[in-house]
Design a protein around this motif. Structure first.
Motif, mmCIF file in Angstrom:
data_model
loop_
_atom_site.group_PDB
_atom_site.id
_atom_site.type_symbol
_atom_site.label_atom_id
_atom_site.label_comp_id
_atom_site.label_asym_id
_atom_site.label_seq_id
_atom_site.Cartn_x
_atom_site.Cartn_y
_atom_site.Cartn_z
ATOM 1 N N LEU A 82 0.839 -1.206 0.000
ATOM 2 C CA LEU A 82 0.000 0.000 0.000
ATOM 3 C C LEU A 82 0.873 1.255 0.000
ATOM 4 O O LEU A 82 0.646 2.181 -0.780
ATOM 5 C CB LEU A 82 -0.905 -0.023 1.239
ATOM 6 N N GLY A 98 -1.274 0.588 10.792
ATOM 7 C CA GLY A 98 -1.883 -0.378 9.866
ATOM 8 C C GLY A 98 -1.420 -1.795 10.163
ATOM 9 O O GLY A 98 -2.214 -2.728 10.216
ATOM 10 N N THR A 116 -2.746 -3.216 13.818
ATOM 11 C CA THR A 116 -4.178 -3.536 13.862
ATOM 12 C C THR A 116 -4.494 -4.714 12.944
ATOM 13 O O THR A 116 -5.291 -5.582 13.275
ATOM 14 C CB THR A 116 -5.020 -2.325 13.425
ATOM 15 N N ALA A 155 -6.121 -8.137 13.926
ATOM 16 C CA ALA A 155 -7.442 -8.449 13.348
ATOM 17 C C ALA A 155 -7.436 -9.821 12.679
ATOM 18 O O ALA A 155 -8.400 -10.589 12.805
ATOM 19 C CB ALA A 155 -7.844 -7.372 12.333
ATOM 20 N N ARG A 177 -10.231 10.904 23.799
ATOM 21 C CA ARG A 177 -10.508 12.171 23.141
ATOM 22 C C ARG A 177 -10.505 13.258 24.212
ATOM 23 O O ARG A 177 -10.829 12.982 25.372
ATOM 24 C CB ARG A 177 -11.901 12.156 22.485
ATOM 25 N N GLY A 227 -15.409 -0.613 15.422
ATOM 26 C CA GLY A 227 -14.119 -1.311 15.308
ATOM 27 C C GLY A 227 -13.091 -0.512 14.525
ATOM 28 O O GLY A 227 -11.881 -0.676 14.715
ATOM 29 N N GLY A 265 -13.362 2.884 14.520
ATOM 30 C CA GLY A 265 -13.608 4.247 14.991
ATOM 31 C C GLY A 265 -14.812 4.839 14.268
ATOM 32 O O GLY A 265 -15.577 4.130 13.585
ATOM 33 N N HIS A 325 -11.737 11.224 12.507
ATOM 34 C CA HIS A 325 -10.479 10.473 12.605
ATOM 35 C C HIS A 325 -10.670 8.969 12.542
ATOM 36 O O HIS A 325 -9.847 8.208 13.059
ATOM 37 C CB HIS A 325 -9.711 10.885 13.859
ATOM 38 N N CYS A 331 -10.732 5.218 10.914
ATOM 39 C CA CYS A 331 -9.617 4.551 10.243
ATOM 40 C C CYS A 331 -9.587 4.823 8.737
ATOM 41 O O CYS A 331 -10.571 4.594 8.040
ATOM 42 C CB CYS A 331 -9.729 3.046 10.480
ATOM 43 N N ILE A 332 -8.423 5.257 8.243
ATOM 44 C CA ILE A 332 -8.318 5.489 6.796
ATOM 45 C C ILE A 332 -7.947 4.200 6.056
ATOM 46 O O ILE A 332 -7.955 4.166 4.832
ATOM 47 C CB ILE A 332 -7.298 6.602 6.460
ATOM 48 N N GLY A 333 -7.620 3.162 6.833
ATOM 49 C CA GLY A 333 -7.237 1.900 6.187
ATOM 50 C C GLY A 333 -8.367 0.894 6.142
ATOM 51 O O GLY A 333 -8.135 -0.280 5.812
ATOM 52 N N ALA A 366 -8.156 -2.943 4.956
ATOM 53 C CA ALA A 366 -8.305 -4.006 5.954
ATOM 54 C C ALA A 366 -9.411 -4.975 5.532
ATOM 55 O O ALA A 366 -9.235 -6.198 5.595
ATOM 56 C CB ALA A 366 -8.619 -3.395 7.319
HETATM 57 C C1 HEM Z 1 -8.529 -4.496 10.672
HETATM 58 C C2 HEM Z 1 -7.597 -3.581 10.635
HETATM 59 C C3 HEM Z 1 -7.746 -2.202 11.242
HETATM 60 C C4 HEM Z 1 -8.496 -1.808 12.314
HETATM 61 C C5 HEM Z 1 -9.418 -2.651 13.200
HETATM 62 C C6 HEM Z 1 -8.262 -0.390 12.476
HETATM 63 C C7 HEM Z 1 -8.854 0.389 13.457
HETATM 64 C C8 HEM Z 1 -8.627 1.746 13.632
HETATM 65 C C9 HEM Z 1 -9.204 2.544 14.676
HETATM 66 C C10 HEM Z 1 -10.159 2.035 15.760
HETATM 67 C C11 HEM Z 1 -8.741 3.813 14.533
HETATM 68 C C12 HEM Z 1 -9.023 4.991 15.452
HETATM 69 C C13 HEM Z 1 -10.225 5.755 15.011
HETATM 70 C C14 HEM Z 1 -10.580 6.849 15.972
HETATM 71 O O1 HEM Z 1 -9.723 7.310 16.764
HETATM 72 O O2 HEM Z 1 -11.738 7.261 15.938
HETATM 73 C C15 HEM Z 1 -7.878 3.817 13.370
HETATM 74 C C16 HEM Z 1 -7.223 4.925 12.889
HETATM 75 C C17 HEM Z 1 -6.328 4.893 11.860
HETATM 76 N N1 HEM Z 1 -6.021 3.821 11.053
HETATM 77 FE FE1 HEM Z 1 -6.765 1.947 11.234
HETATM 78 N N2 HEM Z 1 -7.388 0.025 11.519
HETATM 79 C C18 HEM Z 1 -7.050 -1.045 10.734
HETATM 80 C C19 HEM Z 1 -6.209 -1.050 9.635
HETATM 81 C C20 HEM Z 1 -5.555 0.043 9.151
HETATM 82 C C21 HEM Z 1 -4.719 0.057 7.982
HETATM 83 C C22 HEM Z 1 -4.481 -1.137 7.075
HETATM 84 C C23 HEM Z 1 -4.210 1.325 7.872
HETATM 85 C C24 HEM Z 1 -3.304 1.938 6.862
HETATM 86 C C25 HEM Z 1 -2.579 1.375 6.019
HETATM 87 C C26 HEM Z 1 -4.744 2.112 8.962
HETATM 88 C C27 HEM Z 1 -4.459 3.440 9.187
HETATM 89 C C28 HEM Z 1 -5.050 4.205 10.161
HETATM 90 C C29 HEM Z 1 -4.715 5.605 10.386
HETATM 91 C C30 HEM Z 1 -3.681 6.430 9.630
HETATM 92 C C31 HEM Z 1 -5.534 6.045 11.430
HETATM 93 C C32 HEM Z 1 -5.594 7.441 12.042
HETATM 94 C C33 HEM Z 1 -6.685 8.255 11.358
HETATM 95 C C34 HEM Z 1 -6.783 9.655 11.930
HETATM 96 O O3 HEM Z 1 -6.366 9.889 13.079
HETATM 97 O O4 HEM Z 1 -7.320 10.531 11.224
HETATM 98 N N3 HEM Z 1 -5.560 1.301 9.712
HETATM 99 N N4 HEM Z 1 -7.828 2.554 12.841
#
Ligand code: HEM
Length: 297
Positions: free
Chosen positions: A51, A139, A142, A146, A189, A239, A241, A245, A247-249, A253
């Motif tokens: 990615l 990424g 998590t 997962a 938060r 799961g 969020g 903010h 999750c951008i992934g 995922a």
């Molecule tokens: C099953 C896999 C994943 C789960 C369960 C997951 C879950 C989450 C959660 C719960 C948050 C926090 C949201 C919040 O604070 O409201 C988050 C944020 C984020 N995730 Fe994931 N995530 C996963 C995979 C990924 C992948 C593959 C990437 C990127 C390649 C990624 C990149 C991010 C980023 C950059 C944020 C921060 C977004 C922000 O603060 O604006 N995540 N994720």
């Protein structure tokens, strides 16, 4: 976000699928193997590297960096994990720096570099480096958790895998797996204005600890929350969020989890639990340290 949207997630899903098919072939005759070390970790490193468009780091050394950072998220509960986390963050920064010194594979970072050409804005540079760090570590950690949690749930619900032969159930099912036993247990938060939540007033500047996992099992929101309902719709779980903010992934995922299920479904043998699994002793992230399994007819 533009760079992320420009990535071919279907191609990433296809690569994840072929990597899984090959890995499951190699593991077919093994009396027992650890799903975390031998499937979830290499799969997650490969997907995130694809990615971002970076050379895959050595899985074992990256896993130890990532685990130390993941454990340090609990420093409020156990201050001893803070320092190893700080050291691991420095190692992660060095790894990220190396990506910016080499031309790199096509992917998200090369897209950002091309579109920022000529920009002398060093702040932008810092943001890009920081985002690369967050995306890789966030990424990976998590995703690996997962995958482990999803496999564990499938092992405990023997009919679930076959139900996902139906493509509609596969789509809803990968979300239900994250609701049922998602990796991210909570976040915090800070209130920017006074607000009342559930009869409690939160004042400006106060920290609120939000437990995604508890919300995902809230009977007021989910009928039979302790049941794995793969066709659950709507499924407004937290799961990934929620809001600005979130999750951008998420799509990456979901794509990877679908590749995992499809590969397990196409396998001529079935995955079974071997020795008892070992949960990781962490609070913010829910994952396995060890998930022994074996393929048998
Ligand atoms: C099953 C896999 C994943 C789960 C369960 C997951 C879950 C989450 C959660 C719960 C948050 C926090 C949201 C919040 O604070 O409201 C988050 C944020 C984020 N995730 Fe994931 N995530 C996963 C995979 C990924 C992948 C593959 C990437 C990127 C390649 C990624 C990149 C991010 C980023 C950059 C944020 C921060 C977004 C922000 O603060 O604006 N995540 N994720």
């Amino acid at each position: 976000m533009n760079a992320l949207r420009a990535q071919d997630l279907d191609a990433i899903g296809r690569r994840a699928r072929s990597l899984l098919d090959a890995r499951f072939d190699q593991l077919a005759d093994r009396a027992e193997f650890d799903v975390m070390a031998e499937v979830a970790a290499p799969l997650s490193v490969a997907v995130i590297s694809d990615l971002l468009g970076v050379d895959e780091p050595d899985v074992d050394s990256f896993v130890s960096i990532s685990d130390a950072i993941m454990r340090s998220m609990d420093a409020g509960l156990d201050p001893a994990v803070a320092e190893p986390g700080r050291m691991a963050r420095r190692e992660l920064s060095a790894l990220v720096e190396s990506w910016f010194r080499t031309s790199g594979r096509p992917g998200l970072l090369s897209h950002v570099r091309e579109h920022a050409k000529g920009s002398s804005d060093t702040d932008l540079d810092l943001y890009v480096r920081n985002t690369a760090r967050v995306m890789f570590q966030g990424g990976y950690s998590t995703m690996v958790a997962a995958v482990g949690n999803a496999v564990h749930t499938l092992l405990r619900h023997p009919n679930a895998l076959d139900r996902m032969r139906d493509s509609a159930v596969l789509r809803t099912g990968v979300d239900e797996l994250v609701r049922f036993d998602g990796p991210v247990q909570g976040t915090s938060r800070i209130a920017t204005a006074p607000v009342e939540v559930g009869g409690v007033t939160v004042n400006t500047g106060e920290t609120v600890l939000i437990l995604f996992a508890a919300a995902n099992h809230d009977p007021a929101q989910f009928a039979d929350p302790e049941q794995l309902l793969l066709d659950r719709l709507p499924n407004r779980h937290l799961g990934y969020g929620w809001g600005t903010h979130s999750c951008i992934g998420t799509v990456a995922a979901q794509t990877t989890l679908r590749a995992l299920i499809s590969s397990l479904l196409e396998n001529p043998t079935r995955l079974h639990a071997a020795s008892p699994p070992v949960r990781r002793n962490t609070a913010t992230m829910r994952a396995f340290d060890l998930l022994p399994a074996t393929f048998c007819p």
